[in-house]
Design an enzyme around this catalytic site. Structure first.
Site, mmCIF file in Angstrom:
data_model
loop_
_atom_site.group_PDB
_atom_site.id
_atom_site.type_symbol
_atom_site.label_atom_id
_atom_site.label_comp_id
_atom_site.label_asym_id
_atom_site.label_seq_id
_atom_site.Cartn_x
_atom_site.Cartn_y
_atom_site.Cartn_z
ATOM 1 N N HIS A 30 41.593 38.267 48.975
ATOM 2 C CA HIS A 30 42.014 37.998 47.600
ATOM 3 C C HIS A 30 40.806 38.145 46.690
ATOM 4 O O HIS A 30 39.729 37.619 46.983
ATOM 5 C CB HIS A 30 42.610 36.602 47.484
ATOM 6 C CG HIS A 30 43.246 36.342 46.145
ATOM 7 N ND1 HIS A 30 44.160 37.214 45.588
ATOM 8 C CD2 HIS A 30 43.080 35.329 45.251
ATOM 9 C CE1 HIS A 30 44.546 36.742 44.416
ATOM 10 N NE2 HIS A 30 43.900 35.610 44.177
ATOM 11 N N HIS A 42 41.975 35.650 38.265
ATOM 12 C CA HIS A 42 42.525 36.568 39.269
ATOM 13 C C HIS A 42 43.990 36.855 38.985
ATOM 14 O O HIS A 42 44.618 36.213 38.138
ATOM 15 C CB HIS A 42 42.309 36.035 40.683
ATOM 16 C CG HIS A 42 42.663 34.592 40.890
ATOM 17 N ND1 HIS A 42 43.515 34.164 41.882
ATOM 18 C CD2 HIS A 42 42.267 33.466 40.240
ATOM 19 C CE1 HIS A 42 43.623 32.845 41.846
ATOM 20 N NE2 HIS A 42 42.879 32.395 40.859
ATOM 21 N N CYS A 152 45.406 42.463 43.174
ATOM 22 C CA CYS A 152 44.274 41.656 42.707
ATOM 23 C C CYS A 152 42.965 42.444 42.703
ATOM 24 O O CYS A 152 42.117 42.253 41.823
ATOM 25 C CB CYS A 152 44.140 40.387 43.548
ATOM 26 S SG CYS A 152 43.858 40.678 45.326
#
Length: 262
Positions: A30, A42, A152
Site C-alpha cells: 500500500h 493515500h 494507490c
C-alpha cells in the site's frame, strides 16, 4: 537505497516522500505520500486498500492488515470521502514495515529489483509541489479506483511526478500492476521453448528476460504515452471524464520527451 530493500526509519522521513508498506504474505504493497506531522495521504476504494470488484477481492482483502484497527480520532474516515484521505502514519502502516519508494534510479538498479512497485526511472518534482498535489486531491479526488489502472501507487507516482498515462485502456503507472501482468506474460512466452528444448535454465532465462523487459518498458520513466498534467487541470478533466486532449505541457520523464497523445 539498498539493493534488496528500501526500508527506512520514521526519523528519516520528510514531507513529499513516497512511502509504502507490504501487506501480509507480500501479496501487494500500500502506497502513500508522507506530508509531515505524522500524516500520510493515500488513495483507496472507499477505505478498501485494494480491489477489483470481482471474486478476486476475497483473496486480496484476506491479505490486508491483520491487526484489528480501532477508530483513530486523528484520521479522516475513508468511507466519508472520495477515496483520497489523510491518516496518521500508524494507521497507514497497519503494523507493517515502512519503506520508501525511490525515484531517478539507474537502469541497472531498476532491473536488479526483483519486484516492481519499489522504484522508478522517473525523476520526482520538488517536495513542496508533491505535498501540494496530495493535499489538493484530498478535497478533489483522483477518479475511480482501479487495481490495474488507477491504484494507490498510481496516485503516489502522480503526486511525485505529475505524469499520467493518457490511454485509459492500458495499465497505469503502477510498477506492481506491471509486475502482475509481466509474470504470466513471461511464463506464456517461455512455454514454447519446451517444444524444442528441455533446458530448464534456458527457459528460466527467457522468462526472466521477458519479465524484466516488461517492467522496464512499462515504467513511467520510460513510457511515451504519458503527459504532465497540473493537479488543478487533472481534477477538471476528471470531472468531464477525459484526459485525452491536453495542453502541450509535457516534460521529459527520462531521456527524450514522451509523445503527446490526442
Amino acid at each position: 537505497m539498498g539493493l534488496l530493500s528500501n526500508r527506512v526509519d520514521r526519523g528519516s522521513l520528510k514531507p513529499g516522500d513516497h512511502i509504502y508498506s507490504w501487506r501480509s504474505a507480500y501479496i501487494y504493497a500500500h502506497h502513500g505520500i508522507y506530508v509531515g506531522d505524522d500524516k500520510v495521504i493515500h488513495f483507496t476504494r472507499r477505505g478498501q486498500e485494494v480491489g477489483t470488484g470481482t471474486v478476486l477481492d476475497v483473496l486480496l482483502i484476506s491479505s490486508g492488515p491483520t491487526r484489528p484497527q480501532l477508530p483513530c480520532p486523528t484520521c479522516t474516515p475513508p468511507e466519508d470521502g472520495n477515496g483520497v484521505f489523510s491518516s496518521c502514519l500508524n494507521c497507514f502502516l497497519a503494523g507493517g514495515v515502512l519503506y520508501r519508494f525511490e525515484y531517478a534510479v539507474s537502469p541497472a538498479l531498476f532491473l536488479a529489483k526483483a519486484r516492481g512497485g519499489t522504484c522508478t526511472l522517473a525523476a520526482s518534482d520538488p517536495d513542496d509541489v508533491v505535498v501540494h498535489r496530495a493535499k489538493y486531491l484530498v478535497d478533489n479526488g483522483f477518479g475511480c479506483y482501479n487495481v490495474f489502472k488507477n491504484n494507490c501507487e498510481d496516485f503516489a507516482i502522480y503526486c511525485k511526478t505529475g505524469l499520467l498515462v493518457v490511454d485509459q485502456g492500458r495499465v497505469g503507472q503502477s510498477g506492481q500492476a506491471v509486475s502482475i501482468i509481466g509474470g504470466p506474460l513471461a511464463a506464456v512466452l517461455s512455454t514454447p521453448l519446451r517444444l524444442v528444448t528441455t533446458n530448464v535454465y534456458g527457459m528460466a532465462a527467457t522468462a526472466a528476460t521477458v519479465y524484466c523487459a516488461s517492467r522496464y518498458y512499462g515504467d513511467i520513466g520510460f513510457r511515451r504515452d504519458v503527459v504532465k498534467v497540473s493537479v488543478e487541470d487533472l481534477t477538471r478533466r476528471l470531472a468531464i471524464g477525459s484526459l485525452q486532449v491536453v495542453e502541450p505541457q509535457i516534460t521529459p520523464a527520462r531521456g527524450s520527451p514522451p509523445q503527446l497523445l490526442t
